[in-house]
Write a protein that holds these residues in place. Structure first.
Motif, PDB file in Angstrom:
ATOM      1  N   SER A   9      38.457 -58.716  26.462  1.00 12.79           N
ATOM      2  CA  SER A   9      38.474 -59.942  25.928  1.00 12.79           C
ATOM      3  C   SER A   9      39.761 -60.090  25.158  1.00 12.79           C
ATOM      4  N   GLN A  10      40.154 -61.372  24.828  1.00 15.38           N
ATOM      5  CA  GLN A  10      41.145 -61.752  24.033  1.00 15.38           C
ATOM      6  C   GLN A  10      41.198 -60.908  22.755  1.00 15.38           C
ATOM      7  N   THR A  13      42.140 -57.304  23.083  1.00 20.27           N
ATOM      8  CA  THR A  13      43.621 -57.270  23.456  1.00 20.27           C
ATOM      9  C   THR A  13      44.405 -57.274  22.359  1.00 20.27           C
ATOM     10  N   GLU A  14      44.053 -58.247  21.380  1.00 25.74           N
ATOM     11  CA  GLU A  14      44.721 -58.424  20.207  1.00 25.74           C
ATOM     12  C   GLU A  14      44.595 -56.965  19.027  1.00 25.74           C
TER      13      GLU A  14
END
Length: 177
Positions: A9-10, A13-14
């Protein structure tokens, strides 16, 4: 192994980018190499433990099948009553359950599958435990390195908590770490 490992998910990734920034800015190259070696130790021990567990699980299932087959042969050869006599003199026939006791291919498959799966899980968990202990011992050898790694992890946690607080203040949802 959790299936959440394969979800992307985003947020993940962050977090991955943030962790990489801390690894490159807070640690020395020797520390990064030590972390890579520790990761390799854990992965190797877990894989080896899983394969050993699979082998032991299959071995146990083969032994269990042999015992079940021997018990069935003994049950089939044993003399069994054919009727029951009640106190009033009435006799009732007892059905022959020998065919129902016979080991089947489905039972064998289930035995091999579940013993193999159980052995793999148990071996993998024990491998993870021993690999983690080995990696931890390797990282803790040098007190300065241990302090740098702990400090980098502490700074990472601070940044993650700051990002989560900022996200919550802006009305978003919490990070799922």
């Amino acid at each position: 192994m959790s299936l959440a490992l394969f979800r992307s998910s985003q947020e993940h990734t962050e977090l991955k980018k943030l962790a990489n920034q801390h690894i490159h800015s807070d640690l020395e190259p020797s520390d990064r190499e030590a972390l890579r070696k520790a990761t390799t130790r854990v992965a190797t021990a877990t894989t080896l433990g899983s394969f050993i567990g699979l082998g032991l699980g299959l071995y146990a299932s083969i032994r269990l099948r042999k015992v079940r087959t021997d018990m069935f042969a003994a049950f089939r050869a044993a003399e069994k009553p054919s009727f029951v006599m009640f106190a009033n003199g009435r006799q009732e026939a007892i059905p022959d359950i020998t065919p129902l006791m016979r080991p089947t291919r489905y039972g064998d498959f289930a035995t091999y599958f579940f013993f193999g799966l159980g052995g793999t899980m148990l071996g993998g968990e024990l491998g993870l435990l021993t690999g983690t202990l080995s990696a931890s011992r390797g990282l803790s050898k040098d007190p300065d390195r241990r302090e740098r790694v702990e400090n980098a992890y502490r700074l990472l946690r601070v940044d993650v908590l700051r990002k989560e607080a900022a996200r919550l203040e802006s009305g978003g949802t919490a990070l799922h770490v």
